[in-house]
Design a protein around this motif. Structure first.
Motif, short mmCIF file in Angstrom:
data_model
loop_
_atom_site.label_atom_id
_atom_site.label_comp_id
_atom_site.label_asym_id
_atom_site.label_seq_id
_atom_site.Cartn_x
_atom_site.Cartn_y
_atom_site.Cartn_z
N ILE A 83 -10.42 -4.53 8.30
CA ILE A 83 -9.82 -3.82 7.06
C ILE A 83 -9.30 -2.49 7.24
N ASP A 84 -8.34 -2.36 8.35
CA ASP A 84 -7.55 -1.22 8.48
C ASP A 84 -6.62 -1.22 7.79
N LEU A 85 -6.12 0.02 7.44
CA LEU A 85 -5.23 0.38 6.46
C LEU A 85 -4.15 -0.71 6.01
N GLU A 86 -3.37 -0.96 7.34
CA GLU A 86 -2.19 -2.04 7.02
C GLU A 86 -2.43 -3.50 6.53
N THR A 87 -3.64 -3.94 7.15
CA THR A 87 -4.32 -5.11 6.65
C THR A 87 -4.93 -5.11 5.22
N MET A 88 -5.41 -4.09 4.79
CA MET A 88 -5.73 -3.80 3.44
C MET A 88 -4.75 -3.64 2.34
N ARG A 89 -3.52 -3.17 2.70
CA ARG A 89 -2.49 -2.77 1.88
C ARG A 89 -1.90 -4.16 1.43
N GLU A 90 -1.93 -5.18 2.37
CA GLU A 90 -1.36 -6.52 2.43
C GLU A 90 -2.70 -7.29 1.50
N PHE A 91 -3.44 -6.90 1.68
CA PHE A 91 -4.91 -7.61 1.01
C PHE A 91 -4.74 -7.40 -0.52
N THR A 92 -4.55 -5.95 -0.86
CA THR A 92 -4.48 -5.65 -2.28
C THR A 92 -3.12 -6.10 -2.96
N MET A 93 -2.27 -5.94 -2.13
CA MET A 93 -0.94 -6.51 -2.90
C MET A 93 -1.08 -7.83 -2.98
N THR A 94 -1.49 -8.80 -2.32
CA THR A 94 -2.05 -10.00 -2.45
C THR A 94 -2.80 -10.36 -3.63
N TYR A 95 -3.98 -9.85 -3.92
CA TYR A 95 -4.71 -9.92 -5.09
C TYR A 95 -3.96 -9.42 -6.31
N LEU A 96 -3.21 -8.63 -6.05
CA LEU A 96 -2.29 -8.08 -7.50
C LEU A 96 -1.27 -9.16 -7.88
N GLN A 97 -1.07 -9.78 -6.83
CA GLN A 97 0.11 -10.72 -7.03
C GLN A 97 -0.64 -12.15 -7.59
N ILE A 98 -1.76 -12.26 -7.18
CA ILE A 98 -2.56 -13.41 -7.60
C ILE A 98 -2.80 -13.26 -9.12
N GLU A 99 -3.33 -11.95 -9.35
CA GLU A 99 -3.57 -11.57 -10.90
C GLU A 99 -2.47 -12.24 -11.89
N ASP A 100 -1.24 -11.60 -11.42
CA ASP A 100 -0.13 -11.88 -12.08
C ASP A 100 0.44 -13.24 -12.17
N SER A 101 0.42 -13.91 -11.05
CA SER A 101 0.82 -15.14 -11.02
C SER A 101 -0.08 -16.37 -11.73
N PHE A 102 -1.29 -16.09 -11.56
CA PHE A 102 -2.25 -16.93 -12.21
C PHE A 102 -2.88 -16.72 -13.56
N GLY A 103 -2.66 -15.43 -13.96
CA GLY A 103 -3.43 -14.94 -15.40
C GLY A 103 -4.74 -14.63 -15.05
N VAL A 104 -5.27 -14.23 -14.06
CA VAL A 104 -6.66 -14.03 -13.83
C VAL A 104 -6.76 -12.39 -13.57
N GLU A 105 -8.00 -11.89 -13.49
CA GLU A 105 -8.41 -10.63 -13.38
C GLU A 105 -9.03 -10.54 -12.03
N CYS A 106 -8.78 -9.45 -10.88
CA CYS A 106 -9.54 -9.48 -9.90
C CYS A 106 -10.97 -8.51 -10.19
N ASP A 107 -12.07 -9.07 -9.81
CA ASP A 107 -13.13 -8.46 -10.22
C ASP A 107 -13.80 -7.60 -9.08
N GLY A 108 -12.93 -7.25 -7.93
CA GLY A 108 -13.33 -6.65 -6.81
C GLY A 108 -13.51 -7.36 -5.64
N TRP A 109 -13.44 -6.63 -4.58
CA TRP A 109 -13.72 -7.37 -3.08
C TRP A 109 -15.11 -6.52 -2.58
#
Length: 119
Positions: A83-109
């Motif tokens: 969960i270093d900053l670089e990995t988590m930046r990618e993780f956050t970008m991924t879940y935001l892209q999932i939200e937009d691509s699939f029409g879902v809402e991230c409820d947290g990690w």
């Protein structure tokens, strides 16, 4: 095509994620230690079906799913990562892209703090 993330939305979400990372660090977490990180999504059953079928494309496996959640159906995904900053930046970008691509809402990690000696 990967959808672009609104910069204001990114800043808001990233600030919240940094708060979680600070809290973990205060618990003695060593961010470089890989651990199981889960992320949950809420949305329509159809959207979650599509996400579930595509989860591996984002490096996730299915943890659990509740098709009859109290508000909306939800889906928990997980993967092992630091969960270093670089990995988590990618993780956050991924879940935001999932939200937009699939029409879902991230409820947290979440994850359990790791001190590098088995805890």
């Amino acid at each position: 095509m990967i959808p672009a993330i609104d910069p204001d939305r990114w800043e808001e979400v990233w600030a919240a994620d940094l708060d979680v990372l600070r809290s973990l660090a205060e618990q003695g977490d060593r961010s470089e230690v890989p651990r199981l990180v889960d992320v949950s999504f809420r949305g329509s059953a159809d959207a979650l079906d599509r996400l579930q079928a595509s989860a591996a494309n984002f490096g996730f496996v299915i943890q659990s799913r509740d098709p009859n959640g109290p508000q909306e159906p939800w889906l928990f995904l997980e993967r092992i990562q630091p969960i270093d900053l670089e990995t988590m930046r990618e993780f956050t970008m991924t879940y935001l892209q999932i939200e937009d691509s699939f029409g879902v809402e991230c409820d947290g990690w979440g994850c359990v703090a790791q001190n590098g000696i088995g805890q």
